[in-house]
Write a protein that holds these residues in place. Structure first.
Motif, mmCIF file in Angstrom:
data_model
loop_
_atom_site.group_PDB
_atom_site.id
_atom_site.type_symbol
_atom_site.label_atom_id
_atom_site.label_comp_id
_atom_site.label_asym_id
_atom_site.label_seq_id
_atom_site.Cartn_x
_atom_site.Cartn_y
_atom_site.Cartn_z
ATOM 1 N N PRO B 53 0.820 -1.229 0.000
ATOM 2 C CA PRO B 53 0.000 0.000 0.000
ATOM 3 C C PRO B 53 0.851 1.276 0.000
ATOM 4 N N LEU B 54 2.082 1.184 0.539
ATOM 5 C CA LEU B 54 2.955 2.363 0.504
ATOM 6 C C LEU B 54 3.471 2.602 -0.907
ATOM 7 N N LYS B 55 3.767 1.518 -1.617
ATOM 8 C CA LYS B 55 4.266 1.655 -2.988
ATOM 9 C C LYS B 55 3.175 2.221 -3.889
ATOM 10 N N LYS B 57 0.450 4.052 -3.020
ATOM 11 C CA LYS B 57 -0.338 4.783 -2.010
ATOM 12 C C LYS B 57 -1.506 5.548 -2.590
ATOM 13 N N GLN B 58 -1.448 5.873 -3.893
ATOM 14 C CA GLN B 58 -2.528 6.688 -4.436
ATOM 15 C C GLN B 58 -3.696 5.863 -4.986
ATOM 16 N N ALA B 62 -5.186 0.982 -1.427
ATOM 17 C CA ALA B 62 -4.082 1.156 -0.466
ATOM 18 C C ALA B 62 -4.630 1.565 0.902
ATOM 19 N N GLN B 63 -5.526 2.538 0.899
ATOM 20 C CA GLN B 63 -6.114 2.995 2.155
ATOM 21 C C GLN B 63 -6.904 1.868 2.818
ATOM 22 N N MET B 66 -4.527 -0.625 4.425
ATOM 23 C CA MET B 66 -3.939 -0.033 5.628
ATOM 24 C C MET B 66 -4.954 -0.016 6.773
ATOM 25 N N VAL B 72 -1.925 3.248 9.039
ATOM 26 C CA VAL B 72 -0.573 3.185 8.476
ATOM 27 C C VAL B 72 0.480 3.027 9.582
ATOM 28 N N THR B 73 0.232 3.598 10.758
ATOM 29 C CA THR B 73 1.212 3.480 11.850
ATOM 30 C C THR B 73 1.258 2.045 12.368
#
Lengths: 303, 295
Positions: B53-55, B57-58, B62-63, B66, B72-73
């Protein structure tokens, strides 16, 4: 008896006086409350001080029947904003009813709209006017450098410092700095921020807000001299090396960083080769398997 | 599964027709191998799901992914826990292999059971393509085929690459005490791209194929869970190893009588459940990424 009446009189007098005062206060409160209560007829304004009478402006700018040619204002949204208790003319100084004077409008678009904010926010304004955006906006109004309202909004101002405003910052900057926003989103800060970590650094955390200056200006928060200190606000112990990390870089573009592009491109080739080989190898194996009946129960044992 | 009855008969003919039903099987993986695979399998899946999801992210998913991990944390914490598991299994595997090589006096590397590439693998690969196209017989394999070696070696080497870059980014202050800042930029590019490569190799092209799609493995090769396969399956899949062991007289070393009880059936259900879950995850993430890349 007499002594009793005499004793009663001052008490009675005081009671009557208290009652009269109470009635008067209640009446006054009721009158103010009635004026302030948001009855549908009275519009959206909810000030108990002096409800602004913007109806004359909104006749043309409210967007209702018989609206004029000027810009439209969402009166309800304006009323909810922190400035909602101000009359239109507190900012739009000198504007009167009827079609506005062309010179006045030109003046408004150039610098008068900045003066409107300065009247109350002199402290912030002095910082802004020393910034790159401020200098350009004040000296060359036609270049379209952002004025206060371009970032903060005009009629639907968001309180800075709120999460709602913070979430809009990268969008605001991207109106002019779209490429920088994309490289920001590709970086650690941007990825985390976009996916919901509100404390991750946004544009203004490194570049500053009102005081923003280009990196080649020694007073800039991202200048060579100040960058380490800026990093240290979140990363105590950051070194020169740490600060030399490239935030705004695009590995997909050799002109952005040849070094990163070489690594990126090498992997693209490697991935393409491995995936293509795997695709062909698997595809042919399955084809042979189906053709020779190797997927049947008997065939399974023959491999 | 298909050969249970035949195998039971075979084992019966072998003479051990005792009260519990048993099946003569080839012991391919020991307990250590199977635990290693389990650790790889769990940590790899977590790493992919908390990293991809970081790669991308858009992308909308992805959201969603997460949020599945609690934001995300939290996903970052799971990613780091899985990274520690990865360091652990990689170290254990390397120590195990070194001991294995030393104890076999190098035969584990140089011999026919080696996981290292050798000249035969090149011949096998050419031979397989000839067989695919109907221009020759199917090459015969010893203990490991060339795609299995690729699967294993790419993981061992890939872990070093992705692990090093990952720890660099985990400790950026320490990293930049010794290296310039651009090293972290390079680390991100490598980590991100190597992750895509590894995911493709594991999820799609090599591992998924050899364990699930290939004839003989379809729909699922349970050997990494059970440790052993019915002996005739082994004979067909690894004819060279079979012939070599017959010649060397070491066949007995790898043959086991596996009791088939109700526990075997329960275990089968568990293996299937794990595999279906992981398979669904793999297909989902692959679909997400293909969709994003095409879009």
């Amino acid at each position: 008896m007499r002594a009793g009446r005499q004793r009663l009189r001052p008490v009675l007098r005081r009671a009557v006086a208290a009652l009269a005062l109470g009635v008067a206060l209640a009446a006054a409160w009721a009158a103010v409350a009635a004026a302030a209560s948001p009855s549908p007829a009275a519009g959206e304004s909810s000030s108990i001080l002096a409800p602004p009478d913007n109806s004359r402006c909104l006749r043309c700018h409210g967007g209702g029947e018989g609206a004029g040619a000027g810009p439209r204002v969402d009166a309800a949204r304006y009323a909810r904003s922190p400035h909602g208790r101000l009359a239109c003319t507190s900012c739009h100084l000198g504007f009167g009813p009827g079609p506005h004077d062309a010179a006045q409008l030109r003046d408004w678009r150039a610098t008068a709209r900045l003066d409107a904010c300065r009247a109350c926010h002199a402290d912030v304004f002095s910082r802004y006017s020393a910034s790159f955006h401020g200098r350009v906006a004040l000296s060359q109004p036609r270049r379209g450098a952002p004025a206060c309202a371009d970032c903060h909004g005009a009629h639907a101002v968001l309180r800075p410092g709120t999460a709602a405003f913070r979430e809009t910052i990268d969008d605001l900057c991207a109106r002019c700095h779209a490429e920088a926003r994309q490289t920001y989103l590709d970086s650690y800060h941007g990825k985390a921020f976009l996916l919901g970590r509100a404390t991750a650094a946004v544009c203004t955390d490194c570049h500053g807000g009102h005081r923003i200056l280009p990196p080649d200006d020694p007073r800039s928060s991202v200048s060579k001299a100040n960058l380490v200190a800026t990093c240290r606000t979140c990363h105590p112990g950051a070194s020169e090396n740490f600060a030399s990390f490239m935030v705004h870089v695009n590995p997909r573009d050799p002109r952005s960083s040849l070094l990163l592009w070489v690594f990126y491109a090498a992997y693209v080739v490697l991935i393409a080769v491995v995936f293509s080989f795997g695709f062909v190898h698997s595809g042919l194996y399955i084809y042979r398997g189906i053709k020779d009946g190797l997927y049947s129960r008997r065939g399974a044992r023959l491999g | 599964m298909a050969s249970t009855h035949d195998a039971a008969r075979a084992s019966g003919e072998a003479g051990a027709a005792a009260a519990p039903r048993t099946r003569l099987e080839y012991q391919r993986f020991n307990v250590f191998h199977r635990w290693m695979h389990f650790l790889v399998f769990v940590s790899f899946t977590v790493l992919v799901f908390t990293g991809m999801p970081l790669k991308y992210k858009q992308a909308g998913w992805a959201q969603w992914v997460m949020d599945l991990f609690g934001g995300v944390t939290a996903a970052g914490i799971y990613h780091r826990i899985a990274a520690i598991v990865t360091v652990f299994y990689w170290t254990a595997e390397v120590i195990y292999m070194l001991v294995h090589v030393v104890r076999s006096r190098g035969r584990a590397v140089l011999g026919p059971e080696s996981l290292m590439f050798n000249r035969k693998d090149l011949h096998d690969m050419v031979g397989m393509f000839a067989w695919f196209l109907g221009r020759g017989p199917k090459p015969q394999f010893d203990r490991y085929t060339y795609w299995e070696k690729f699967d294993y070696l790419s993981l061992v080497i890939g872990t070093v690459i992705i692990g090093t870059t990952g720890f660099m980014m985990w400790y950026p202050l320490t990293t930049t005490r010794y290296f310039p800042g651009w090293v972290l930029n390079v680390a991100l590019v490598i980590h991100s791209q190597e992750a895509l490569l590894a995911m493709g190799v594991i999820f799609i092209f090599v591992h998924f194929f050899s364990a699930h799609l290939k004839p003989g493995s379809f729909p699922m090769d349970k050997v990494i869970f059970t440790g052993s396969v019915p002996v005739e399956h082994y004979r067909a899949e690894r004819p060279l190893e079979w012939a070599r062991r017959v010649k060397e007289g070491t066949l007995e070393e790898v043959l086991v009588e596996r009791p088939l009880t109700w526990r075997t059936k329960v275990a089968d259900v568990v293996w299937w459940a794990i595999t279906l879950f992981a398979g669904a995850c793999a297909v989902l993430m692959t679909a997400f990424i293909v969709w994003t890349v095409i879009d």
